[in-house]
Design an enzyme around this catalytic site. Structure first.
Site, PDB file in Angstrom:
ATOM      1  N   TYR A  10       3.729   6.985   9.856  1.00 32.73           N
ATOM      2  CA  TYR A  10       2.812   5.601   9.623  1.00 32.73           C
ATOM      3  C   TYR A  10       3.702   4.469   8.696  1.00 32.73           C
ATOM      4  O   TYR A  10       3.453   3.377   9.487  1.00 32.73           O
ATOM      5  CB  TYR A  10       1.763   6.203   8.564  1.00 32.73           C
TER       6      TYR A  10
ATOM      7  N   TYR B  78      -9.432   5.733   7.212  1.00 33.29           N
ATOM      8  CA  TYR B  78      -9.585   6.120   8.555  1.00 33.29           C
ATOM      9  C   TYR B  78     -10.684   7.251   8.354  1.00 33.29           C
ATOM     10  O   TYR B  78     -10.696   8.226   7.773  1.00 33.29           O
ATOM     11  CB  TYR B  78      -8.282   6.551   9.056  1.00 33.29           C
TER      12      TYR B  78
ATOM     13  N   PRO C 173      -4.437   0.775  18.506  1.00 32.54           N
ATOM     14  CA  PRO C 173      -4.408   0.230  17.131  1.00 32.54           C
ATOM     15  C   PRO C 173      -4.342   1.221  15.984  1.00 32.54           C
ATOM     16  O   PRO C 173      -3.917   1.003  14.777  1.00 32.54           O
ATOM     17  CB  PRO C 173      -5.142  -0.909  16.988  1.00 32.54           C
TER      18      PRO C 173
ATOM     19  N   HIS D  30       0.984  -1.167  -0.056  1.00 32.01           N
ATOM     20  CA  HIS D  30      -0.013   0.112  -0.023  1.00 32.01           C
ATOM     21  C   HIS D  30       0.845   1.222  -0.026  1.00 32.01           C
ATOM     22  O   HIS D  30       1.943   1.469   0.831  1.00 32.01           O
ATOM     23  CB  HIS D  30      -1.033  -0.057   1.146  1.00 32.01           C
TER      24      HIS D  30
ATOM     25  N   LYS E 278       0.928   0.440  15.034  1.00 33.25           N
ATOM     26  CA  LYS E 278       2.311   0.064  15.636  1.00 33.25           C
ATOM     27  C   LYS E 278       2.751  -0.986  16.447  1.00 33.25           C
ATOM     28  O   LYS E 278       3.950  -1.467  16.813  1.00 33.25           O
ATOM     29  CB  LYS E 278       2.792   1.413  16.388  1.00 33.25           C
TER      30      LYS E 278
END
Length: 389
Positions: A384, A201, A293, A72, A297
């Site tokens: 990220y 998200y 979550p 991704h 990580k």
């Protein structure tokens, strides 16, 4: 029995450490209180940083991941009914993340360990740690009614938040830091195609939502829920209806639904225990720290811990104690950065019960700044995809 390293905990962290040590010619045993099937039955995250995939390659277990995993290069932050793509690949100079389930990571590591004929004790009960403040640590356990004792040079505590490793440390030697969040995540796994080819998200007035996946045909969805909610309150239809309400209209329209494979509610917390070394006992992964979550990580931090520990132990047996002496400080510098990012991202995307109108306006301003500032977007992307090991 005598080995160089006793690894307590047979999840992905313990098995990855075992494989890294095996590659370095260091003898270790993995001691796990549950069965192999139980460990593989736990539904966990599946977004891997580049550093984690590199460690899996180093351990010799990356082939299936590269064949089946999904690369991704971006994520979507949705608010106000609109999609805002964060181009991870562009903002980080070509870095990406890999979507590959934690269960599959663990399975690959278990299979490699079994194929090499390495010592693993599943269903080990009454595990106890002894003399790790001296030069001859020991681990005792009972397996199928038979008592065992393992003598070793070092103990690696990879047995999670509720494990025996951290609990064996005197309270006076530990300092802990914790933040409990006033909500949980209701997660549902389903054999339906993902609603988006990248993770979504969503910040919504009704609460946070996340659209994730495990493959092209298996999806994982999450809804923010109250801490006192119960899974039995949520039928599959109720879950799908609520998810649609929180998604942008175009995603809600194309969402494909189906029966759930698994539903569960997880509370969210940030937790760090310092230090991460006590004599010849080293804590790694969830035994030392927990993150919400939101930032993906948890598994990645566990992998970086055992990556540092594997290298430190390899150096030790080559005559250099610098790595083991620096282990705790090295890990904690990275841990606290990940804790900060996970806290920030959680605070940005969730509805807090006591934030009021002011808090909502601050969130909206932060999101608006984030998507219109390349510097802010780059900071999110760098965290990220994973900070350097």
């Amino acid at each position: 029995m005598r080995v160089q390293v006793a690894i307590v905990g047979g999840g992905p962290a313990g098995h990855l450490l075992g494989q890294l040590l095996h590659k370095a010619g260091i003898e270790a045993i993995v001691i796990e209180r549950h069965s192999r099937e139980y460990v593989l039955g736990r539904i966990r995250a599946g977004v891997l940083e580049q550093g984690t995939t590199d460690l899996l390659d180093e351990a010799g277990v990356g082939a299936r991941m590269h064949h089946e995993g999904l690369l991704h290069g971006g994520i979507s932050l949705d608010f106000g009914g609109t999609h805002h793509r964060i181009d991870l690949h562009h903002l980080t100079g070509g870095k990406q993340v890999m979507v590959y389930g934690q269960t599959e990571v663990t399975r690959d590591l278990m299979d490699a360990r079994a194929a090499a004929g390495l010592a693993t004790a599943y269903e080990a009960e009454q595990v106890s740690l002894h003399d790790f403040d001296g030069e001859r640590p020991r681990v005792r356990y009972v397996q199928h009614g038979v008592a065992h004792e393992v003598e070793c040079d070092f103990i690696a505590g990879c047995d999670g938040y509720h494990g025996v490793s951290r609990a064996s440390v005197p309270a006076s030697a530990l300092q802990t830091f914790e933040r409990i969040y006033p909500f949980g995540w209701l997660g549902m796994l389903t054999d339906t195609p993902p609603v988006s080819h990248e993770l979504v998200y969503t910040n919504h007035a009704r609460g946070f939502a996340l659209c994730s996946m495990r493959s092209h045909t298996r999806s994982r969805y999450y809804l923010q829920c109250s801490l006192d909610d119960k899974v039995e309150n949520w039928s599959d239809q109720a879950f799908w209806d609520e998810l649609r309400r929180r998604l942008a209209p175009d995603l809600a329209e194309q969402l494909q639904t189906g029966p759930s494979i698994e539903k569960s509610i997880a509370p969210l917390r940030s937790f760090v225990a310092e230090p991460m070394r006590f004599g010849r006992l080293f804590l790694a992964g969830d035994a030392a720290h927990i993150v919400p979550p939101t930032g993906a990580k948890g598994l990645n931090l566990a992998a970086s811990d055992v990556g540092y520990l594997g290298r430190a132990l390899t150096e030790f047996y080559a005559g250099n104690e610098g790595g083991i002496n620096a282990y705790s400080d090295t890990c904690l510098r990275r841990v606290w950065k990940a804790v900060r990012f996970s806290w920030w991202f959680t605070s940005l995307m969730h509805k807090f019960p006591d934030s009021g109108g002011f808090g909502e306006k601050i969130q909206a301003a932060e999101l608006d700044y984030l998507i219109h500032s390349q510097a802010a977007s780059t900071a999110l992307a760098e965290n990220y995809v994973g900070l350097p090991l």
